[in-house]
Design an enzyme around this catalytic site. Structure first.
Site, PDB file in Angstrom:
ATOM      1  CE1 TYR A   1      -3.135  -2.892   0.243  1.00 19.74           C
ATOM      2  CE2 TYR A   1      -3.958  -1.887   2.228  1.00 19.74           C
ATOM      3  CZ  TYR A   1      -4.303  -2.764   1.360  1.00 19.74           C
ATOM      4  OH  TYR A   1      -5.125  -3.914   1.113  1.00 19.74           O
TER       5      TYR A   1
ATOM      6  CE  LYS B   1       3.772 -17.863   1.027  1.00 21.02           C
ATOM      7  NZ  LYS B   1       3.278 -19.139   1.563  1.00 21.02           N
TER       8      LYS B   1
ATOM      9  CG  ASP C   1       0.006 -19.427   2.753  1.00 25.51           C
ATOM     10  OD1 ASP C   1       0.668 -19.186   3.717  1.00 25.51           O
ATOM     11  OD2 ASP C   1       0.370 -19.836   1.656  1.00 25.51           O
TER      12      ASP C   1
ATOM     13  CG  ASP D   1      -7.044  -4.645   4.014  1.00 27.46           C
ATOM     14  OD1 ASP D   1      -8.387  -4.577   4.653  1.00 27.46           O
ATOM     15  OD2 ASP D   1      -7.128  -3.700   2.735  1.00 27.46           O
TER      16      ASP D   1
END
Length: 326
Positions: free
Chosen positions: A120, A167, A199, A223
């Site tokens: 972002y 991740k 994930d 988010d």
């Protein structure tokens, strides 16, 4: 001590749920000065600016801001407002309340989301015809700061389980730095924690949300995962949030402007009122924050309920019930 609170209802149901939250705050014995500003699609249509400079200045100068909802111009309002208040932490609780039909009634999770970087950061380029790139920015300082806030939040609010989502097995440099910085903070504080690949965490949250308390995450992961958790507790209409800066803060419900029901007086103000409770907590009014939260929980448990929760109560009736509880 007097506090100036900027109130920006925004679009759609923001015009209905924001006054409800203000009405609740006004019942408390606190010296608040509420100053309203305009922002939203209707303002853009009238002036060409979805977030006028006067409203931006209002949020900048206030002790805290209550924001309702944004429509088509959400990115032109929310992101600048978060920058204006210097927000580095986005706090999103996802809690199942008694009396509601939650998918996972045992859910009580708070996402502590880094609010300034990641994908972002708005660094995008078209490097060739049909080829675009997005630069993901992670810094050690920002990663440490969000980790420090997350561990402190868990300690202050009584959450024993802290999880660092990442991740780093794939994004070795960026998430590797995020994970290393967060683990350094945990070691310095002597705090217990777990780590989870973001994930795999999405699956585990659906299966066993009771295993998690505070989850510290990079921007995009926070988010996505917090929206997933919303589905476990009854939807986005029940989730409040806070955008915390060093000297300022912005509080908003996670839901959008809901144009399909705007103006009908039936919007559920729970998330907005709970966001106001988070404002109270941020300003140091712990007892009043708890009272407001418990009042909302009592009404959610016993009614009256708005149509989204299977009832027929109006926004006004729900708000009045909360105030009666107070």
């Amino acid at each position: 001590m007097s506090h100036q609170i900027a109130v920006i209802p925004g679009d759609g149901i923001g015009q209905e749920v924001t006054p409800a939250a203000v009405e609740v705050l006004e019942t408390l014995d606190i010296d608040f000065e509420f100053v309203e500003g305009e922002a939203g699609d209707y303002v853009a249509e009238e002036t060409g600016e979805p977030l006028p400079e006067a409203t931006a200045d209002l949020a900048r100068d206030a002790d805290a801001t209550l924001f309702g909802a944004a429509g088509e111009h959400a990115a032109d309002i929310i992101l600048p407002l978060r920058e204006i208040v210097g927000s580095y932490a986005n706090v999103r609780p996802a809690k199942a309340y008694p009396g509601l039909n939650a998918v996972k009634p045992e859910t009580d999770i708070v996402f502590i989301r880094e609010n300034t970087q990641g994908v972002y950061s708005k660094i995008e380029s078209e490097i060739a015809d049909g080829v675009s790139t997005l630069t993901r920015v992670i810094t050690r300082d920002a990663s440490r700061k969000i980790a420090e806030y997350g561990f402190a939040y868990a300690e202050e609010h009584g959450y024993e389980n802290v999880t660092i989502a990442h991740k780093a097995n794939v994004m070795r440099e960026t998430d590797g730095m995020f994970l290393e910085a967060a683990e350094d903070v945990a070691a310095e504080r002597g705090a217990d924690y777990d780590t989870a690949l973001m994930d795999a965490l999405a699956m585990k949250l659906v299966m066993n949300p009771e295993d998690y308390g505070v989850i510290i995450t990079p921007n995009l992961a926070g988010d996505v995962l917090s929206d997933l958790a919303a589905g476990l507790v009854g939807g986005l209409g029940l989730l409040p949030s806070a955008n915390i800066g060093d000297d300022n803060a912005l509080f908003e419900p996670v839901h959008g402007s809901a144009p399909d029901i705007a103006g009908q007086g039936i919007a559920n103000p729970s998330a907005m009122i709970l966001s106001a409770a988070m404002l109270l907590d941020h300003l140091g009014y712990d007892e009043q924050s708890t009272r407001v939260t418990e009042a909302v929980e009592a009404v959610l448990a016993d009614g009256p309920h708005t149509p989204d929760l299977g009832g027929d109560a109006s926004t006004e009736a729900f708000t009045a019930a909360v105030i009666d509880q107070l």
